[in-house]
Design a protein around this motif. Sequence first.
Motif, PDB file in Angstrom:
ATOM      1  N   GLU A   1       0.974  -1.012   0.179  1.00  0.00           N
ATOM      2  CA  GLU A   1      -0.068   0.000   0.153  1.00  0.00           C
ATOM      3  C   GLU A   1       0.729   1.334  -0.088  1.00  0.00           C
ATOM      4  O   GLU A   1       2.036   1.136   0.265  1.00  0.00           O
ATOM      5  N   ASN A   2       0.289   2.296  -0.334  1.00  0.00           N
ATOM      6  CA  ASN A   2       0.763   3.766  -0.412  1.00  0.00           C
ATOM      7  C   ASN A   2       1.904   3.827  -1.443  1.00  0.00           C
ATOM      8  O   ASN A   2       2.711   4.588  -1.004  1.00  0.00           O
TER       9      ASN A   2
ATOM     10  N   SER B   1      -6.467   3.114  -4.411  1.00  0.00           N
ATOM     11  CA  SER B   1      -6.658   2.955  -3.159  1.00  0.00           C
ATOM     12  C   SER B   1      -7.977   4.022  -2.931  1.00  0.00           C
ATOM     13  O   SER B   1      -8.121   5.066  -3.285  1.00  0.00           O
TER      14      SER B   1
ATOM     15  N   ASN C   1      -2.045   4.313  -5.001  1.00  0.00           N
ATOM     16  CA  ASN C   1      -2.396   2.976  -5.132  1.00  0.00           C
ATOM     17  C   ASN C   1      -1.971   1.814  -4.453  1.00  0.00           C
ATOM     18  O   ASN C   1      -1.113   2.048  -3.440  1.00  0.00           O
ATOM     19  N   TYR C   2      -2.340   0.622  -4.385  1.00  0.00           N
ATOM     20  CA  TYR C   2      -1.944  -0.337  -3.735  1.00  0.00           C
ATOM     21  C   TYR C   2      -1.797  -1.549  -4.847  1.00  0.00           C
ATOM     22  O   TYR C   2      -2.266  -1.230  -5.879  1.00  0.00           O
TER      23      TYR C   2
END
Length: 271
Positions: free
Chosen positions: A9-10, A39, A45-46
């Motif tokens: 993530e992130n 996300s 985005n992830y």
Amino acid sequence: MSEAVVIVENLTRVEKLADKLKEFLNFCGPISKLTIHKSEGKETNYAVVTFTSGSAARTAILMNNTPFEGSTVTVKAAPAGFVVPEADDEDQRPPVAAPVETASPLSGPEAIFELVLKQGAELTNAALEQAKALDQQHQISATIGALTEQAVQQAQAKFTEIDNELHITTKVTELTQQIEGTVSAITEQATALEQQYKIKETADGVFAATGVALTGLATEATKIAEQISEDPKVKEGIAALDAFSKEAEQTVAQAVGAAMAAAPTTAPTTQ
């Protein structure tokens, strides 16, 4: 198999994000599938990454909270029953440029090593603090110290009791004195023998040297007398010198005999 799946993530929406993320995670192990997703409520985005083995996924999880393309990513295991997406999400948002790094952050294996060292130090410090708190709460160190001191005192008391009963210290002291006395006696006897044998050696040397010297003198005197004349006075001198030689030999022989009689034939033995 969900144990081989991690969620990253992130992620900053940089160009060719999937390729860069594969390169970032590839050293953890072979990747069989990687999809990029939006996300919810965020500009980031992830990714869902499927490795070919659970060990590779567990290695990737060690990279949690490491920098990647200008952001700090979160890497975690997929929950039980997680369904792996078949494809990327449709994302009409344009890619963005990665933020300029103010420093050169570690990535890949270096990031894992740094993280493991950091986590190890944190765990060590936490364990030490926990041990200190536990020790203060239960007085473990003080108890061990008291028990140790008590054990030493009991051991000393027990030895004193046994010593008083069996007289160990006294016997050891007596034995030590006996050994020292025996060594001293042997040393004295050895010194005496050495002196006696030196007397013998000296007497032997004197005897030999005297005999050689007197014999030489007598021979030389005889030669001189024969060369000079048949003078009676010379003959008398030769006779007196020969008599002195024999008397000296007897004196030396008596000294040697006395020394031999005083010296034992074998070294004394000690019990």
